[in-house]
Design a protein around this motif. Structure first.
Motif, mmCIF file in Angstrom:
data_model
loop_
_atom_site.group_PDB
_atom_site.id
_atom_site.type_symbol
_atom_site.label_atom_id
_atom_site.label_comp_id
_atom_site.label_asym_id
_atom_site.label_seq_id
_atom_site.Cartn_x
_atom_site.Cartn_y
_atom_site.Cartn_z
ATOM 1 N N CYS A 34 20.891 -23.123 24.906
ATOM 2 C CA CYS A 34 21.604 -22.457 26.651
ATOM 3 C C CYS A 34 20.532 -21.353 26.514
ATOM 4 N N SER A 35 19.367 -20.754 27.928
ATOM 5 C CA SER A 35 18.932 -19.888 28.006
ATOM 6 C C SER A 35 19.333 -18.659 28.571
ATOM 7 N N VAL A 36 20.573 -19.548 29.469
ATOM 8 C CA VAL A 36 21.158 -18.122 29.952
ATOM 9 C C VAL A 36 22.839 -18.699 30.058
ATOM 10 N N LEU A 37 23.473 -17.431 29.917
ATOM 11 C CA LEU A 37 25.024 -17.681 30.091
ATOM 12 C C LEU A 37 25.011 -17.041 30.874
ATOM 13 N N VAL A 38 26.052 -17.684 31.705
ATOM 14 C CA VAL A 38 26.418 -16.548 33.222
ATOM 15 C C VAL A 38 28.279 -16.308 33.339
ATOM 16 N N ALA A 39 27.891 -15.200 32.623
ATOM 17 C CA ALA A 39 29.333 -14.708 32.040
ATOM 18 C C ALA A 39 30.623 -13.895 33.486
ATOM 19 N N THR A 40 32.165 -13.508 32.997
ATOM 20 C CA THR A 40 32.755 -12.729 33.546
ATOM 21 C C THR A 40 32.576 -11.632 32.261
ATOM 22 N N ASP A 41 33.361 -10.823 32.775
ATOM 23 C CA ASP A 41 33.347 -9.848 32.230
ATOM 24 C C ASP A 41 34.403 -9.736 30.936
ATOM 25 N N VAL A 42 35.569 -10.124 31.865
ATOM 26 C CA VAL A 42 36.833 -10.847 30.868
ATOM 27 C C VAL A 42 36.984 -12.133 29.451
ATOM 28 N N MET A 86 25.212 -22.022 31.866
ATOM 29 C CA MET A 86 25.860 -22.568 30.998
ATOM 30 C C MET A 86 26.957 -21.242 31.642
ATOM 31 N N ALA A 87 28.705 -21.288 32.731
ATOM 32 C CA ALA A 87 28.838 -20.568 32.897
ATOM 33 C C ALA A 87 29.871 -20.609 31.748
ATOM 34 N N LEU A 88 30.190 -19.022 31.731
ATOM 35 C CA LEU A 88 31.785 -18.572 30.572
ATOM 36 C C LEU A 88 33.470 -17.702 31.218
ATOM 37 N N HIS A 89 33.887 -18.322 32.169
ATOM 38 C CA HIS A 89 34.959 -17.559 32.452
ATOM 39 C C HIS A 89 36.147 -18.338 32.517
ATOM 40 N N GLY A 90 36.968 -17.367 32.681
ATOM 41 C CA GLY A 90 38.456 -17.942 32.395
ATOM 42 C C GLY A 90 39.520 -18.868 32.462
ATOM 43 N N ASP A 91 38.251 -19.724 33.261
ATOM 44 C CA ASP A 91 39.644 -21.180 34.032
ATOM 45 C C ASP A 91 39.064 -22.032 33.003
ATOM 46 N N LEU A 92 38.043 -22.054 31.806
ATOM 47 C CA LEU A 92 37.703 -22.795 31.062
ATOM 48 C C LEU A 92 38.960 -22.988 30.048
ATOM 49 N N GLU A 93 38.509 -24.197 29.568
ATOM 50 C CA GLU A 93 39.371 -24.866 28.593
ATOM 51 C C GLU A 93 39.055 -23.815 27.283
ATOM 52 N N GLN A 94 39.978 -23.608 26.376
ATOM 53 C CA GLN A 94 39.136 -23.215 24.679
ATOM 54 C C GLN A 94 37.886 -24.131 24.212
ATOM 55 N N ARG A 95 38.525 -25.291 24.207
ATOM 56 C CA ARG A 95 37.522 -25.940 23.629
ATOM 57 C C ARG A 95 36.094 -25.986 24.646
ATOM 58 N N ASP A 96 36.005 -25.857 26.103
ATOM 59 C CA ASP A 96 34.982 -25.836 26.612
ATOM 60 C C ASP A 96 33.929 -24.523 26.937
ATOM 61 N N ALA A 102 24.018 -12.861 32.506
ATOM 62 C CA ALA A 102 24.279 -12.212 33.702
ATOM 63 C C ALA A 102 25.320 -12.663 34.182
ATOM 64 N N PHE A 103 25.819 -11.363 34.816
ATOM 65 C CA PHE A 103 27.663 -10.764 34.598
ATOM 66 C C PHE A 103 27.301 -10.821 35.662
ATOM 67 N N CYS A 104 28.029 -11.698 35.970
ATOM 68 C CA CYS A 104 29.640 -11.633 37.283
ATOM 69 C C CYS A 104 30.669 -11.442 37.422
ATOM 70 N N ASN A 105 31.037 -10.588 38.761
ATOM 71 C CA ASN A 105 32.773 -9.844 39.115
ATOM 72 C C ASN A 105 33.307 -11.050 39.118
ATOM 73 N N THR A 106 32.676 -12.121 39.898
ATOM 74 C CA THR A 106 34.076 -13.354 39.999
ATOM 75 C C THR A 106 33.934 -14.922 39.675
ATOM 76 N N LYS A 107 34.883 -15.384 39.117
ATOM 77 C CA LYS A 107 34.064 -16.754 38.271
ATOM 78 C C LYS A 107 33.802 -17.272 39.549
ATOM 79 N N ALA A 108 34.125 -17.084 41.403
ATOM 80 C CA ALA A 108 33.428 -18.074 41.888
ATOM 81 C C ALA A 108 31.915 -17.938 41.774
#
Length: 474
Positions: free
Chosen positions: A300-308, A277-287, A254-260
């Motif tokens: 995990c069924s749904v990855l919620v991510a920003t484009d970057v 689970m969320a995937l965005h630029g604020d996550l540490e590399q390990r996370d 699921a693509f969102c335009n913002t981290k929030a």
């Protein structure tokens, strides 16, 4: 000069070794994709190349076959370097080159990326390797320390060059290129053609041939079914769960335009019982790594991510992409939906659009050359049964490459002393300090118990479910 895009051609037409041809056939590579058909004859002939290629177009095989073709396996020096914008893409490129390199004897490939300790990489380089795949910053670090020597380099590849320019790597790329021999082949792959691409090629490429896909070739594959739903702003996040309950895809980005928006959507979905689970630029590399491992191994069924954050991801068997918000960038839309419907499989792309986003929808339709199919939210009927749970669960084991743990050690512990069936075990990922194994959801807790009571590679195993770690974090 622009090279024309050819109709599909067989890999058998290429001047590759018999062993490579046999390996390609075994891997299921029969007909070339448009970008492969256009670029491979030029690349195999030694030409410098600027090729326009989206994620999922087959570009990795295009440059991998070219660099493997001229590799001297007997010479343990870095003969090819692939620069990538992100660690995730570098890992995927490394895996793909390894698959294609099976035809040759003992080809050593190293991944040089940030987020992991330098010393193991320096030690590995000290033993010698044939191909290095890495991010510009970490490759620069190795060059400055003298642990990476490019004097034997004959092929330099810039993968997703436009993304590297977006991230500010122009100067780093130039420095790396200048440390490589002038008599080398340079292959540049880019989804778009920003002004920086011309500046890059002018600095260090020799009479590059250009390969551009036609507009028709860049349209969404016909195997992707695209549907759109009009939403009010206050019902957008709830609409995502309506889509998931109606279509019931096993795996979704699921693509969102913002981290929030990413964080908010994960909270909404988790509250309704989805494993998201969320995937965005604020996550540490390990996370980031742990999230991607769990999504790729179907825990995990749904990855919620920003484009970057999602740029360069290639997830096998991705059933569905949801555009939670319509992107203002038409090419980004193509990137998003192109992650489903791979390798001839059917894909589903669902877009949520408010009245304010209809202008963006119109521009995307114009670019695609066809209109979205619109449906109303009230036509979405939840399928019978509970919220779909992912089929697998991920276990984390303390100990990884540092302790010389291999996938076979973990598989052996699960199917041997622990007594589980081979079919109940999924993907196994080994990182520097941890190992991750997917097991069927129904046996996860028992697997933790049995592994903890036994040993892996002669040592007492420390094992826990990743889902339990997430609960503790909450």
């Amino acid at each position: 000069m622009n090279a024309p895009i050819n109709d599909k051609q067989s890999f058998a037409q290429l001047p590759l070794s018999a062993a490579m041809q046999a390996n390609l056939a075994q891997l299921g590579y029969t007909e070339m994709t448009p970008i492969q058909a256009a670029s491979l004859p030029l690349a195999l002939a030694g030409q410098d190349l600027i090729a326009q290629a989206q994620t999922g177009s087959g570009k990795t095989a295009a440059f991998a076959l070219a660099l493997l073709h001229k590799l001297d396996a007997a010479r343990f020096d870095v003969q090819a370097l692939v620069l990538c914008p992100t660690r995730e893409l570098a890992d995927q490129v490394t895996q793909e080159i390894r698959r294609l390199a099976r035809a040759a004897d003992n080809i050593k490939i190293l991944t040089l990326c940030g987020g992991t300790p330098m010393k193991p990489q320096m030690d590995s380089l000290g033993f010698g390797c044939h191909i290095a795949v890495g991010t510009p910053g970490r490759v620069m670090d190795h060059l400055e320390r003298g642990s990476l020597n490019l004097s034997a380099l004959n092929t330099l590849v810039l993968d997703e060059a436009d993304r590297m320019l977006d991230m500010g790597f122009f100067d780093d790329i130039v420095v790396v290129a200048k440390q490589a021999p002038k008599k080398r082949q340079t292959l540049l792959f880019s989804a778009t053609y920003p002004e920086g691409i011309a500046r890059l090629s002018a600095q260090f490429m020799r009479d590059p041939k250009e390969v551009k896909l036609s507009a028709a070739a860049q349209q969404a594959p016909t195997s992707i079914r695209q549907l759109a739903f009009e939403v009010r702003e206050d019902e957008r996040l709830h609409a995502v769960s309506l889509l998931l309950n109606h279509f019931r895809p096993a795996s979704t980005i699921a693509f969102c335009n913002t981290k929030a928006q990413c964080r908010d959507l994960v909270d909404v979905l988790a509250g309704q019982g989805f494993v998201a689970m969320a995937l965005h630029g604020d996550l540490e590399q390990r996370d980031r790594d742990q999230v991607l491992i769990q999504f790729a191994n179907r825990s995990c069924s749904v990855l919620v991510a920003t484009d970057v954050a999602a740029r360069g991801l290639d997830i096998a068997q991705l059933e569905c992409v949801i555009n939670v918000e319509v992107t203002p960038d038409m090419e980004v839309h193509t990137h998003r939906i192109g992650r489903t419907g791979r390798a001839g499989a059917d894909g589903l792309a669902l877009s949520l659009a408010s009245l304010d986003e209809m202008g963006r929808i119109g521009r995307i339709e114009q670019m695609q050359g066809y209109a979205f199919v619109w449906q109303k939210l009230d036509t979405l009927i939840p399928a019978p049964g509970n919220v779909m749970q992912p089929p697998m669960d991920t276990l984390q084991i303390l100990g990884g490459r540092k302790e010389k743990i291999r996938p076979g050690d973990i598989l052996g512990a699960l199917t041997g002393e622990a007594g589980f069936k081979f079919e109940q075990v999924g993907k196994i990922n080994i990182t520097e300090f941890h190992s991750y194994v997917a097991v069927e959801r129904s046996i996860a807790r028992e697997a933790v118990k049995r592994l903890s009571e036994g040993k892996i590679k002669g040592r007492k195993a420390k094992v826990r479910r990743m889902a339990d770690l997430a609960d503790l974090a909450d």
